[in-house]
Design a protein around this motif. Sequence first.
Motif, PDB file in Angstrom:
ATOM      1  N   GLU A  90       0.832  -1.206   0.000  1.00  0.00           N
ATOM      2  CA  GLU A  90       0.000   0.000   0.000  1.00  0.00           C
ATOM      3  C   GLU A  90       0.865   1.255   0.000  1.00  0.00           C
ATOM      4  O   GLU A  90       0.596   2.199  -0.748  1.00  0.00           O
ATOM      5  CB  GLU A  90      -0.934   0.006   1.210  1.00  0.00           C
ATOM      6  CG  GLU A  90      -2.066  -0.989   1.104  1.00  0.00           C
ATOM      7  CD  GLU A  90      -2.925  -1.033   2.340  1.00  0.00           C
ATOM      8  OE1 GLU A  90      -4.141  -0.821   2.197  1.00  0.00           O
ATOM      9  OE2 GLU A  90      -2.393  -1.262   3.448  1.00  0.00           O
ATOM     10  N   ILE A  96      -4.314  -1.649  -2.817  1.00  0.00           N
ATOM     11  CA  ILE A  96      -5.185  -0.888  -1.910  1.00  0.00           C
ATOM     12  C   ILE A  96      -6.147  -1.869  -1.247  1.00  0.00           C
ATOM     13  O   ILE A  96      -6.419  -2.945  -1.768  1.00  0.00           O
ATOM     14  CB  ILE A  96      -5.981   0.225  -2.627  1.00  0.00           C
ATOM     15  CG1 ILE A  96      -6.888  -0.368  -3.713  1.00  0.00           C
ATOM     16  CG2 ILE A  96      -5.061   1.274  -3.200  1.00  0.00           C
ATOM     17  CD1 ILE A  96      -7.884   0.637  -4.259  1.00  0.00           C
ATOM     18  N   ARG A  97      -6.625  -1.458  -0.085  1.00  0.00           N
ATOM     19  CA  ARG A  97      -7.684  -2.208   0.598  1.00  0.00           C
ATOM     20  C   ARG A  97      -8.960  -1.414   0.420  1.00  0.00           C
ATOM     21  O   ARG A  97      -8.974  -0.199   0.579  1.00  0.00           O
ATOM     22  CB  ARG A  97      -7.372  -2.367   2.079  1.00  0.00           C
ATOM     23  CG  ARG A  97      -6.245  -3.326   2.344  1.00  0.00           C
ATOM     24  CD  ARG A  97      -6.035  -3.480   3.828  1.00  0.00           C
ATOM     25  NE  ARG A  97      -4.619  -3.344   4.131  1.00  0.00           N
ATOM     26  CZ  ARG A  97      -4.027  -3.960   5.118  1.00  0.00           C
ATOM     27  NH1 ARG A  97      -4.715  -4.713   5.931  1.00  0.00           N
ATOM     28  NH2 ARG A  97      -2.746  -3.797   5.326  1.00  0.00           N
ATOM     29  N   GLU A  98     -10.019  -2.137   0.104  1.00  0.00           N
ATOM     30  CA  GLU A  98     -11.319  -1.494  -0.059  1.00  0.00           C
ATOM     31  C   GLU A  98     -12.367  -2.339   0.631  1.00  0.00           C
ATOM     32  O   GLU A  98     -12.133  -3.537   0.855  1.00  0.00           O
ATOM     33  CB  GLU A  98     -11.640  -1.275  -1.538  1.00  0.00           C
ATOM     34  CG  GLU A  98     -11.442  -2.481  -2.412  1.00  0.00           C
ATOM     35  CD  GLU A  98     -11.422  -2.148  -3.908  1.00  0.00           C
ATOM     36  OE1 GLU A  98     -11.208  -0.984  -4.272  1.00  0.00           O
ATOM     37  OE2 GLU A  98     -11.616  -3.072  -4.682  1.00  0.00           O
ATOM     38  N   SER A 107     -12.389  -6.335   4.478  1.00  0.00           N
ATOM     39  CA  SER A 107     -11.829  -5.589   3.355  1.00  0.00           C
ATOM     40  C   SER A 107     -11.278  -6.558   2.321  1.00  0.00           C
ATOM     41  O   SER A 107     -11.040  -7.738   2.605  1.00  0.00           O
ATOM     42  CB  SER A 107     -10.716  -4.651   3.831  1.00  0.00           C
ATOM     43  OG  SER A 107      -9.628  -5.396   4.343  1.00  0.00           O
TER      44      SER A 107
END
Length: 159
Positions: A90, A96-98, A107
């Motif tokens: 990241e 990315i974490r979503e 996530s």
Amino acid sequence: MSDKPATAAAADTVPDADPAEPYAADAAALFVAMARLNRLVRRKAPAQLGHSAVAALATVVWFGPLRPSDLAAREGVSAPTMTRVLSGLEAGGYAIREPDPADGRASLVRATAEGVALIKGNRSARSRVLRERIAALTDEQRAALRAALPALHALTGDD
């Protein structure tokens, strides 16, 4: 390239393989050959990230967004280790974490465009190294390698 002829390398026996255990010598020989090939490819086409980060990112690129716990399980590492790997990815802008649309408490890790490009670049450079090595093989050796691919894919269990 090794100074050892390819036929001699293929005929190597692996010390300490237990002949009483079925396939022990085959497993040991395959393990050594894969480790040497992996080391050669990494040395000739180094990655911008460490091995664990590249492996995790490649898994996300290949399989799509994954929960961090699922990614850790696929990579065979603990959750805290995967958290550290993901923090680095990241921070580098590679992942990315979503939020997981199926579970708002969880996530998903997704590769960014830069992460995908990095993996495709590594694969491209590493594929180039392999293409050069494969080109140096005899026709018979290339045919044997092609014939072994289904079995190698089966060993991964990643259908």
